[in-house]
Enzyme design. Structure first.
Site, PDB file in Angstrom:
ATOM      1  N   HIS B  18       6.616   6.343   1.493  1.00  0.00           N
ATOM      2  CA  HIS B  18       7.994   6.497   1.035  1.00  0.00           C
ATOM      3  C   HIS B  18       8.924   6.769   2.195  1.00  0.00           C
ATOM      4  O   HIS B  18       8.612   6.424   3.325  1.00  0.00           O
ATOM      5  CB  HIS B  18       8.051   7.538  -0.080  1.00  0.00           C
ATOM      6  CG  HIS B  18       8.037   6.876  -1.425  1.00  0.00           C
ATOM      7  ND1 HIS B  18       9.108   6.916  -2.271  1.00  0.00           N
ATOM      8  CD2 HIS B  18       7.088   6.129  -2.017  1.00  0.00           C
ATOM      9  CE1 HIS B  18       8.814   6.207  -3.353  1.00  0.00           C
ATOM     10  NE2 HIS B  18       7.589   5.727  -3.231  1.00  0.00           N
ATOM     11  N   ALA B  19      10.067   7.404   1.913  1.00  0.00           N
ATOM     12  CA  ALA B  19      11.126   7.460   2.916  1.00  0.00           C
ATOM     13  C   ALA B  19      10.675   7.971   4.291  1.00  0.00           C
ATOM     14  O   ALA B  19      10.761   7.242   5.274  1.00  0.00           O
ATOM     15  CB  ALA B  19      12.288   8.297   2.394  1.00  0.00           C
TER      16      ALA B  19
END
Lengths: 130, 93
Positions: B18-19
């Site tokens: 993810h980020a």
């Protein structure tokens, strides 16, 4: 740190602007010149041309500066701030049409590796609704 | 290309790619001159590991396998470094 494009975050809320900047610092680190501004001079919700100009100065890089904004007035005030700067600086500033928080992280990540101002803008704008 | 190389690694990070892990992977990829691509399956589609938007959009999940390939200068080092980043759970990112 003038080797990387700088990032300016403009929000109506100083908390949003600072929060987005904190995310950039935590995720991307200190390698990218970064500044934020938010709120009107009276301490309310809004944006200020003067504060945006000051933020552009703080994040200045010879490679250029990319501005991320949240809503309407933040964009028009960012445009005004850019127009009030000398032409040679104007040529090195872009306003990105991207979500402010995600755009700031994405733009900073792209800027981190030394990408050009155009690449930073294009990458941030790739995020826009698909 | 003679110095092309390929490897794979299982993602153990609890939220997957993810980020924050995506930013870490992209930043690492950008430090190598080689062309580096990642994919969720060995058949592709292969995406540019230096493109933060594409890496994030991949949404590779925990326990999924990440395929990494590179070609050109420093290809072997690039693949090894990215594999190690994933093994280390993106620590220090």
């Amino acid at each position: 740190m003038s080797g990387n494009v700088g990032i300016v975050i403009v929000s109506h809320s100083p908390d949003v602007a600072k929060g987005a900047a904190d995310m950039v610092k935590q995720m991307v680190g200190d390698g990218v010149p970064l500044a934020w501004c938010g709120g009107d001079p009276g301490g309310g919700i809004g944006t200020s041309v003067e504060n945006i100009m000051a933020a552009i100065d703080r994040a200045w890089s010879d490679r250029g500066v990319a501005i991320l904004f949240d809503l309407g007035g933040a964009e028009t005030n960012s445009q005004m701030a850019v127009e009030m700067l000398p032409p040679e600086k104007q040529a090195k500033i872009v306003i990105c049409n991207a979500p402010v928080v995600e755009g700031a992280v994405i733009a900073a990540t792209e800027a981190w590796g030394g990408s050009s101002l155009e690449d930073v803008k294009r990458t941030a704008e790739e995020l826009s609704p698909q | 290309m003679s110095d092309a190389t390929q490897d794979s690694v299982v993602i153990t990070h609890d939220v997957g790619l993810h980020a924050r892990p995506s930013v870490a992977l992209t930043k690492l990829a950008k430090t190598f001159p080689s062309k580096i691509e990642i994919a969720a399956t060995a058949d592709g589609p292969w995406i540019d590991a230096k493109s933060i938007v594409k890496v994030m959009a991949m949404k590779a999940k925990q326990h999924s396998t990440l395929h990494i390939r590179a070609a050109g200068d420093g290809a072997a080092q690039a693949v090894a470094a990215i594999k190690q980043l994933v093994i280390d759970d993106f620590a220090g990112a």
